[in-house]
Scaffold this motif. Structure first.
Motif, PDB file in Angstrom:
ATOM      1  N   UNK A  27       0.793  -1.039   0.184  1.00 14.32           N
ATOM      2  CA  UNK A  27       0.125   0.178   0.032  1.00 14.32           C
ATOM      3  C   UNK A  27       1.156   1.243   0.107  1.00 14.32           C
ATOM      4  N   UNK A  28       0.552   2.160  -0.836  1.00 15.38           N
ATOM      5  CA  UNK A  28       1.434   3.471  -0.783  1.00 15.38           C
ATOM      6  C   UNK A  28       1.431   4.071   0.617  1.00 15.38           C
ATOM      7  N   UNK A  29       2.674   4.504   1.039  1.00 16.21           N
ATOM      8  CA  UNK A  29       2.404   5.034   2.349  1.00 16.21           C
ATOM      9  C   UNK A  29       2.019   6.662   2.687  1.00 16.21           C
ATOM     10  N   UNK A  30       1.157   6.784   3.424  1.00 16.90           N
ATOM     11  CA  UNK A  30       0.856   8.159   4.157  1.00 16.90           C
ATOM     12  C   UNK A  30       0.493   8.078   5.405  1.00 16.90           C
ATOM     13  N   UNK A  31       0.636   9.134   5.975  1.00 17.79           N
ATOM     14  CA  UNK A  31       0.522   9.155   7.461  1.00 17.79           C
ATOM     15  C   UNK A  31      -1.075   8.368   7.874  1.00 17.79           C
ATOM     16  N   UNK A  32      -1.992   8.601   6.862  1.00 10.90           N
ATOM     17  CA  UNK A  32      -3.213   8.248   7.509  1.00 10.90           C
ATOM     18  C   UNK A  32      -2.966   6.642   7.027  1.00 10.90           C
ATOM     19  N   UNK A  33      -2.500   6.104   5.995  1.00  5.00           N
ATOM     20  CA  UNK A  33      -2.471   4.742   5.599  1.00  5.00           C
ATOM     21  C   UNK A  33      -1.825   4.040   6.823  1.00  5.00           C
ATOM     22  N   UNK A  34      -0.613   4.682   7.450  1.00  4.22           N
ATOM     23  CA  UNK A  34       0.202   4.064   8.436  1.00  4.22           C
ATOM     24  C   UNK A  34      -0.709   4.045   9.803  1.00  4.22           C
ATOM     25  N   UNK A  35      -1.586   5.145  10.033  1.00  2.00           N
ATOM     26  CA  UNK A  35      -2.115   4.946  11.382  1.00  2.00           C
ATOM     27  C   UNK A  35      -3.408   3.885  11.093  1.00  2.00           C
ATOM     28  N   UNK A  36      -4.034   3.648   9.988  1.00  4.48           N
ATOM     29  CA  UNK A  36      -4.893   2.736   9.963  1.00  4.48           C
ATOM     30  C   UNK A  36      -4.213   1.239  10.018  1.00  4.48           C
ATOM     31  N   UNK A  37      -3.331   1.259   9.384  1.00  2.81           N
ATOM     32  CA  UNK A  37      -2.374  -0.108   9.584  1.00  2.81           C
ATOM     33  C   UNK A  37      -2.150  -0.311  11.172  1.00  2.81           C
ATOM     34  N   UNK A  38      -1.803   0.516  11.621  1.00  2.62           N
ATOM     35  CA  UNK A  38      -1.423   0.440  13.161  1.00  2.62           C
ATOM     36  C   UNK A  38      -2.626   0.214  14.060  1.00  2.62           C
ATOM     37  N   UNK A  39      -3.664   0.566  13.556  1.00  3.98           N
ATOM     38  CA  UNK A  39      -4.906   0.010  14.185  1.00  3.98           C
ATOM     39  C   UNK A  39      -5.329  -1.197  14.034  1.00  3.98           C
ATOM     40  N   UNK A  40      -5.179  -1.561  12.633  1.00  2.00           N
ATOM     41  CA  UNK A  40      -5.515  -2.872  12.247  1.00  2.00           C
ATOM     42  C   UNK A  40      -4.666  -4.167  12.889  1.00  2.00           C
ATOM     43  N   UNK A  41      -3.487  -3.435  13.174  1.00  2.84           N
ATOM     44  CA  UNK A  41      -2.422  -4.622  13.739  1.00  2.84           C
ATOM     45  C   UNK A  41      -2.834  -4.669  15.245  1.00  2.84           C
ATOM     46  N   UNK A  42      -3.090  -3.445  16.030  1.00  4.93           N
ATOM     47  CA  UNK A  42      -3.495  -3.570  17.477  1.00  4.93           C
ATOM     48  C   UNK A  42      -4.752  -4.339  17.560  1.00  4.93           C
ATOM     49  N   UNK A  43      -5.624  -4.299  16.591  1.00  5.12           N
ATOM     50  CA  UNK A  43      -7.077  -4.998  16.953  1.00  5.12           C
ATOM     51  C   UNK A  43      -6.923  -6.603  16.377  1.00  5.12           C
ATOM     52  N   UNK A  44      -5.820  -6.795  15.754  1.00  6.84           N
ATOM     53  CA  UNK A  44      -5.644  -8.559  15.319  1.00  6.84           C
ATOM     54  C   UNK A  44      -6.067  -8.720  13.714  1.00  6.84           C
ATOM     55  N   UNK A  45      -6.639  -7.722  13.130  1.00  5.70           N
ATOM     56  CA  UNK A  45      -6.804  -8.061  11.653  1.00  5.70           C
ATOM     57  C   UNK A  45      -5.558  -8.354  10.810  1.00  5.70           C
ATOM     58  N   UNK A  46      -4.438  -7.821  11.049  1.00  2.28           N
ATOM     59  CA  UNK A  46      -3.414  -8.137  10.410  1.00  2.28           C
ATOM     60  C   UNK A  46      -2.268  -8.351  11.216  1.00  2.28           C
ATOM     61  N   UNK A  47      -1.219  -9.329  10.815  1.00  4.78           N
ATOM     62  CA  UNK A  47      -0.057  -9.593  11.533  1.00  4.78           C
ATOM     63  C   UNK A  47       0.868  -8.640  12.029  1.00  4.78           C
ATOM     64  N   UNK A  48       1.325  -7.790  11.046  1.00  5.82           N
ATOM     65  CA  UNK A  48       2.166  -6.647  11.085  1.00  5.82           C
ATOM     66  C   UNK A  48       2.250  -5.848   9.693  1.00  5.82           C
ATOM     67  N   UNK A  49       3.109  -4.846   9.788  1.00  9.60           N
ATOM     68  CA  UNK A  49       3.446  -4.156   8.566  1.00  9.60           C
ATOM     69  C   UNK A  49       4.693  -3.587   8.775  1.00  9.60           C
ATOM     70  N   UNK A  50       5.534  -3.452   7.516  1.00  9.06           N
ATOM     71  CA  UNK A  50       6.501  -2.518   7.657  1.00  9.06           C
ATOM     72  C   UNK A  50       6.688  -1.845   6.381  1.00  9.06           C
ATOM     73  N   UNK A  51       7.677  -0.639   6.547  1.00  8.77           N
ATOM     74  CA  UNK A  51       7.696   0.392   5.533  1.00  8.77           C
ATOM     75  C   UNK A  51       8.925   0.065   4.460  1.00  8.77           C
ATOM     76  N   UNK A  52       8.663   0.138   3.265  1.00  8.27           N
ATOM     77  CA  UNK A  52       9.723  -0.071   2.251  1.00  8.27           C
ATOM     78  C   UNK A  52       9.782   0.831   1.359  1.00  8.27           C
TER      79      UNK A  52
END
Length: 133
Positions: A27-52
């Motif tokens: 997913x292209x990185x923006x502040x918003x997508x990074x924040x949403x990914x963090x929420x998804x990780x905290x809620x257990x919907x995704x295993x994790x994310x990293x910026x490349x």
């Protein structure tokens, strides 16, 4: 070409990757997508994310989460609520409960991006970005 609505683009990429059971999606990185990914990780919907990536072209690589050996996706549905053409706002008392509390609503508040439960706990309202269950 860069999408105008990065949140919808992110949700669509996750939805498509889950449909074909890919282990990751970019997913292209923006502040918003990074924040949403963090929420998804905290809620257990995704295993994790990293910026490349480097420079202007940075991507979030989301590691998707699946149940059991049949690889059923944890995320059953992603629904965009507030769109660029029609914003949807709610105060803390009127925040929706997604599927009676089984799912989550991601809300953009003055205190940052958070789930509907967290927004109720902190007594803040905001823009309802999406529903996930």
């Amino acid at each position: 070409m860069a999408p105008n609505d990065t949140i919808s683009d992110m949700l669509t990429r996750i939805r498509n990757a889950c449909a074909v059971r890919h282990p990751t999606t970019q997913v292209p990185t923006t502040k918003m997508t990074r924040s949403i990914a963090q929420v998804l990780k905290e809620e257990g919907f995704i295993e994790g994310f990293e910026e490349t990536g480097e420079g202007v072209q940075k991507y979030l690589v989301l590691t998707l989460k699946y149940k059991d050996k049949n690889r059923q996706p944890i995320i059953n549905m992603l629904k965009r609520v507030s769109k660029p053409g029609l914003r949807v706002y709610s105060n803390c008392k009127d925040l929706p409960r997604v599927l009676g509390g089984i799912g989550i609503a991601i809300v953009s508040t003055s205190k940052g991006i958070m789930t509907d439960r967290e927004a109720r706990r902190q007594n803040v309202g905001g823009e309802i970005l999406c529903y996930i269950w």
